[in-house]
Write a protein that holds these residues in place. Structure first.
Motif, PDB file in Angstrom:
ATOM      1  N   PRO A 271      72.663  27.419 -51.187  1.00  0.00           N
ATOM      2  CA  PRO A 271      72.157  28.784 -50.955  1.00  0.00           C
ATOM      3  C   PRO A 271      70.723  28.795 -50.396  1.00  0.00           C
ATOM      4  CG  PRO A 271      73.205  28.661 -53.100  1.00  0.00           C
ATOM      5  CD  PRO A 271      73.129  27.268 -52.572  1.00  0.00           C
ATOM      6  N   GLU A 272      69.886  27.882 -50.886  1.00  0.00           N
ATOM      7  CA  GLU A 272      68.517  27.818 -50.361  1.00  0.00           C
ATOM      8  C   GLU A 272      68.511  27.427 -48.888  1.00  0.00           C
ATOM      9  OE1 GLU A 272      65.946  26.462 -54.287  1.00  0.00           O
ATOM     10  OE2 GLU A 272      66.967  24.943 -53.087  1.00  0.00           O
ATOM     11  N   ALA A 273      69.333  26.451 -48.528  1.00  0.00           N
ATOM     12  CA  ALA A 273      69.404  26.011 -47.133  1.00  0.00           C
ATOM     13  C   ALA A 273      69.939  27.126 -46.237  1.00  0.00           C
ATOM     14  CB  ALA A 273      70.283  24.769 -47.023  1.00  0.00           C
ATOM     15  N   THR A 274      70.943  27.844 -46.712  1.00  0.00           N
ATOM     16  CA  THR A 274      71.503  28.957 -45.939  1.00  0.00           C
ATOM     17  C   THR A 274      70.470  30.064 -45.755  1.00  0.00           C
ATOM     18  OG1 THR A 274      73.692  28.455 -46.836  1.00  0.00           O
ATOM     19  CG2 THR A 274      73.393  30.630 -45.856  1.00  0.00           C
ATOM     20  N   GLN A 275      69.740  30.371 -46.812  1.00  0.00           N
ATOM     21  CA  GLN A 275      68.722  31.414 -46.741  1.00  0.00           C
ATOM     22  C   GLN A 275      67.612  31.019 -45.765  1.00  0.00           C
ATOM     23  OE1 GLN A 275      66.657  32.113 -50.427  1.00  0.00           O
ATOM     24  NE2 GLN A 275      66.016  34.171 -49.813  1.00  0.00           N
ATOM     25  N   MET A 276      67.142  29.797 -45.832  1.00  0.00           N
ATOM     26  CA  MET A 276      66.080  29.357 -44.926  1.00  0.00           C
ATOM     27  C   MET A 276      66.568  29.327 -43.476  1.00  0.00           C
ATOM     28  SD  MET A 276      63.469  29.218 -46.737  1.00  0.00           S
ATOM     29  CE  MET A 276      62.385  28.669 -45.467  1.00  0.00           C
ATOM     30  N   THR A 277      67.823  28.949 -43.270  1.00  0.00           N
ATOM     31  CA  THR A 277      68.391  28.964 -41.921  1.00  0.00           C
ATOM     32  C   THR A 277      68.444  30.384 -41.377  1.00  0.00           C
ATOM     33  OG1 THR A 277      69.709  27.008 -42.443  1.00  0.00           O
ATOM     34  CG2 THR A 277      70.393  28.308 -40.541  1.00  0.00           C
ATOM     35  N   ALA A 278      68.816  31.332 -42.223  1.00  0.00           N
ATOM     36  CA  ALA A 278      68.849  32.745 -41.806  1.00  0.00           C
ATOM     37  C   ALA A 278      67.452  33.230 -41.458  1.00  0.00           C
ATOM     38  CB  ALA A 278      69.451  33.605 -42.911  1.00  0.00           C
ATOM     39  N   TYR A 279      66.441  32.827 -42.243  1.00  0.00           N
ATOM     40  CA  TYR A 279      65.060  33.191 -41.928  1.00  0.00           C
ATOM     41  C   TYR A 279      64.646  32.646 -40.562  1.00  0.00           C
ATOM     42  CZ  TYR A 279      64.234  34.667 -46.791  1.00  0.00           C
ATOM     43  OH  TYR A 279      64.274  35.298 -47.992  1.00  0.00           O
ATOM     44  N   VAL A 280      65.009  31.412 -40.289  1.00  0.00           N
ATOM     45  CA  VAL A 280      64.637  30.798 -39.005  1.00  0.00           C
ATOM     46  C   VAL A 280      65.308  31.536 -37.853  1.00  0.00           C
ATOM     47  CG1 VAL A 280      64.881  28.712 -37.593  1.00  0.00           C
ATOM     48  CG2 VAL A 280      64.112  28.533 -39.966  1.00  0.00           C
ATOM     49  N   PHE A 281      66.591  31.822 -37.982  1.00  0.00           N
ATOM     50  CA  PHE A 281      67.295  32.551 -36.924  1.00  0.00           C
ATOM     51  C   PHE A 281      66.681  33.930 -36.705  1.00  0.00           C
ATOM     52  CE2 PHE A 281      71.151  29.746 -37.490  1.00  0.00           C
ATOM     53  CZ  PHE A 281      71.048  29.180 -36.229  1.00  0.00           C
ATOM     54  N   ALA A 282      66.365  34.623 -37.794  1.00  0.00           N
ATOM     55  CA  ALA A 282      65.760  35.948 -37.672  1.00  0.00           C
ATOM     56  C   ALA A 282      64.406  35.849 -36.968  1.00  0.00           C
ATOM     57  CB  ALA A 282      65.600  36.587 -39.048  1.00  0.00           C
TER      58      ALA A 282
END
Length: 127
Positions: free
Chosen positions: A87-98
């Protein structure tokens, strides 16, 4: 003033080992092409045997032993790493994409604004 430490080959035995390593690599390539009339598997086998010999000689030198020690230390440090959960990796990936999307929009808007100011207002060019 910071001094830099330069690693050099210390003994003549190590110099000889490194020279033999270089000669084996050059010899491996030369043998591969000299055996041009042989089957491909023979050429590749000769190449691999000589490269393996070069690697073996290199790892008996001081530099080879230092490389092995470096690899072992790196593996120890890698085991100490605390990896993020899924979940942390997914959240950080979403932040980067945003952030990338927002930055792309900002740069596009900046580019179009400068284009309008320079070409439209200053130079008076029509598109």
């Amino acid at each position: 003033m910071a001094t830099t430490q330069i690693e050099t080959v210390t003994t003549s035995a190590d110099k000889a080992k490194l020279a033999v390593t270089g000669l084996l690599v050059v010899g491996a390539v030369a043998v591969f092409y000299l055996l041009g009339k042989q089957d491909l598997w023979v050429r590749v086998l000769a190449l691999l045997v000589l490269i393996a010999a070069a690697v073996g000689v290199f790892f008996t030198s001081a530099q080879g032993k230092e490389l092995i020690a470096f690899g072992q230390d790196s593996a120890k440090e890698l085991r100490k790493v605390v990896w993020p959960s899924r979940p942390e990796a997914t959240q950080m990936t979403a932040y980067v994409f945003a952030f990338v999307v927002i930055m792309a929009l900002f740069l596009w808007l900046t580019d179009k604004t400068l284009e309008w100011v320079i070409y439209g207002l200053i130079l008076g060019w029509k598109h």
